[in-house]
Write a protein that holds these residues in place. Structure first.
Motif, PDB file in Angstrom:
ATOM      1  N   SER A   1     -21.253  32.840  13.175  1.00 25.63           N
ATOM      2  CA  SER A   1     -22.510  32.932  13.926  1.00 25.63           C
ATOM      3  C   SER A   1     -22.895  34.353  14.296  1.00 25.63           C
ATOM      4  O   SER A   1     -24.084  34.697  14.269  1.00 25.63           O
ATOM      5  N   PRO A   2     -21.943  35.254  14.659  1.00 27.03           N
ATOM      6  CA  PRO A   2     -22.349  36.623  15.013  1.00 27.03           C
ATOM      7  C   PRO A   2     -22.781  37.478  13.824  1.00 27.03           C
ATOM      8  O   PRO A   2     -23.258  38.595  14.018  1.00 27.03           O
ATOM      9  N   THR A   3     -22.623  36.995  12.605  1.00 33.05           N
ATOM     10  CA  THR A   3     -22.971  37.780  11.425  1.00 33.05           C
ATOM     11  C   THR A   3     -24.450  37.611  11.087  1.00 33.05           C
ATOM     12  O   THR A   3     -25.160  36.825  11.713  1.00 33.05           O
ATOM     13  N   ASP A   4     -24.907  38.328  10.054  1.00 36.33           N
ATOM     14  CA  ASP A   4     -26.300  38.201   9.617  1.00 36.33           C
ATOM     15  C   ASP A   4     -26.478  37.161   8.514  1.00 36.33           C
ATOM     16  O   ASP A   4     -27.505  37.117   7.845  1.00 36.33           O
ATOM     17  N   MET A   5     -25.501  36.287   8.330  1.00 41.86           N
ATOM     18  CA  MET A   5     -25.575  35.242   7.305  1.00 41.86           C
ATOM     19  C   MET A   5     -26.809  34.372   7.508  1.00 41.86           C
ATOM     20  O   MET A   5     -27.154  34.029   8.634  1.00 41.86           O
ATOM     21  N   PRO A   6     -27.517  34.013   6.439  1.00 44.23           N
ATOM     22  CA  PRO A   6     -28.693  33.148   6.588  1.00 44.23           C
ATOM     23  C   PRO A   6     -28.305  31.808   7.212  1.00 44.23           C
ATOM     24  O   PRO A   6     -27.194  31.314   7.002  1.00 44.23           O
ATOM     25  N   GLN A   7     -29.234  31.232   7.962  1.00 43.34           N
ATOM     26  CA  GLN A   7     -28.917  30.041   8.743  1.00 43.34           C
ATOM     27  C   GLN A   7     -28.481  28.867   7.873  1.00 43.34           C
ATOM     28  O   GLN A   7     -27.567  28.125   8.227  1.00 43.34           O
TER      29      GLN A   7
END
Length: 447
Positions: free
Chosen positions: A168-174
């Protein structure tokens, strides 16, 4: 004034631009990229939980904001875009820094079954590359097999084992985060055809697997012992020696009942992907052994490993570029110190740097001296190159060809949109994952 086009905005392209403006106070550089976003594999290849490496974008940003450097995103060079011949008309010199765009294949039966992917396709999905396909990678997957023993193999193995709290803290797409958080994967097998002393992953990456929450590592010491260097790794290079020492420390630990298990396997060569209900259901491996010459040979002993998902991570390969020679054996453009080599002759004004020049080897930092070598060659040719009269400003020519480049302001607008998306989801920055969203954000406030 020397005007140079750099095709590709990954590390090799940005380091090329950096060297050009540092070594020649009169040069102007346009950095072109097919995507509307800069940074290449730093944005779309580095694992989202590797924030320290991803922070390299700040250094690359400084170069792209230089007063004599322009970023021109959304510019396809070659088929479907600006012809390469036209590009060369617009600049005194062109440096191609396009990397290695395809993956190597295993060349075994069943490789094209649904559920079988290259690791790069999986990475592109969770890194929000706009060309990525969401094919439900982990849907219904209990057991996954990752074929390879490099850092990319370790990355995808780690991503398969990560939970929502860590992602969740990363910039991974939802969409990717939701899919991985809900993944039913319990067993991940990372399999290498050779031994631990020949693995290409770094020790830091390897150790990260041992620190994943609610995940246990399974390493068979008998399998490791097939490697002649396992008993005494002291003669190995430092990285390989440390790898063996880490694996020795993990060997023989029993299952503790964690939610997920990572099985590190060695001396197994994939022979066939086996189908079940029309998609991958298992991988057939042959046991290998050292052949005494640095390679391995088959033993005639076989083992089947269950897998609803197979990710191959066995290397990259360059692809031919319009108007340039290409070496099919190495997947690179022939060159002499970065000057493109047509037959027996170099052509002033055409240069290469990065993986398309040297092949998919090295780490991000390897691109620095590589780019400097190419730039040195280019600047040695500068007195001859500047004699060519350029017809018009390249941006004017691009617009005349129906190509509206994404300028730096457009990229900044994308960054703001991704920050806003993250805030709306209760996260930090969240990447936009499709062309329509990226271009809409870029056009909203770009000039």
């Amino acid at each position: 004034m020397l005007r140079v086009a750099v095709v590709g905005s990954g590390p090799s392209g940005v380091y090329t631009a950096q060297n050009l403006v540092q070594l020649d106070p009169g040069v102007h550089v346009d950095v072109l990229d097919r995507l509307p976003c800069p940074y290449g594999l730093v944005r779309y290849g580095v694992a989202p939980d590797h924030e320290k490496i991803k922070s390299l974008q700040n250094n690359l940003r400084t170069v792209l904001e230089h007063e004599r450097v322009r970023f021109l995103g959304g510019v396809q060079v070659g088929p479907g875009g600006l012809p390469a011949d036209r590009l060369r008309e617009l600049y005194h010199a062109v440096v191609y820094c396009v990397g290695a765009a395809t993956d190597r294949h295993l060349g075994i039966p069943g490789e094209d079954l649904p559920g079988s992917w290259s690791a790069t396709q999986f990475v592109s999905w969770y890194s929000a590359h706009p060309d990525a396909v969401d094919d439900g990678f982990v849907r219904g997957t209990r057991s996954a097999v990752v074929i390879g023993a490099g850092n990319v193999a370790v990355d995808v193995t780690r991503m398969l084992a990560r939970g929502a709290a860590e992602l969740s803290p990363t910039d991974m797409p939802q969409a990717a985060l939701s899919a991985l958080a809900a993944s039913p994967v319990t067993d991940i097998h990372m399999v290498a055809r050779r031994g631990p002393s020949q693995a290409r992953f770094t020790t830091k990456e390897l150790r990260e697997l041992g620190g994943l929450p609610d995940t246990e590592l399974v390493v068979d010491p008998d399998e490791l012992a097939i490697d002649p260097a396992y008993a005494d790794p002291s003669a190995l290079p430092a990285v390989q020696r440390r790898n063996v020492e880490v694996l020795r420390g993990w060997g023989g630990a029993g299952l503790r009942g964690a939610a997920r298990s990572i099985w590190l396997r060695f001396f197994l060569r994939p022979v066939e992907l086996l189908a079940e209900d029309g998609r991958v259901g298992a991988v057939l491996f042959e046991r290998t052994e050292p052949d005494g010459r640095g390679g391995v040979r088959g033993t005639g002993q076989y083992e089947t490993v269950e897998a609803q998902l197979v990710l191959r991570s066995v290397g990259y390969r360059g692809v031919p570029l319009e108007g340039l020679p290409f070496d099919e054996d190495t997947g690179t453009v022939p060159h002499v110190r970065g000057r493109v080599l047509h037959g027996c002759f170099t052509v002033p004004g055409e240069y290469v740097a990065g993986w398309i020049k040297r092949g998919p080897t090295g780490v991000i930092g390897t691109n620095r001296p590589d780019a400097k070598e190419t730039v040195t060659s280019l600047l040695e040719d500068a007195s001859m190159l500047v004699r060519k009269e350029l017809p018009e400003d390249p941006v004017t020519a691009l617009r005349a060809a129906g190509i509206e480049p994404v300028r730096w302001a457009g990229w900044q607008a994308i960054e703001r949109a991704e920050a806003a998306l993250g805030a709306s989801l209760g996260r930090s920055v969240v990447k936009l994952a499709d062309w329509e969203s990226l271009l809409a954000a870029a056009r909203a406030t770009a000039s």
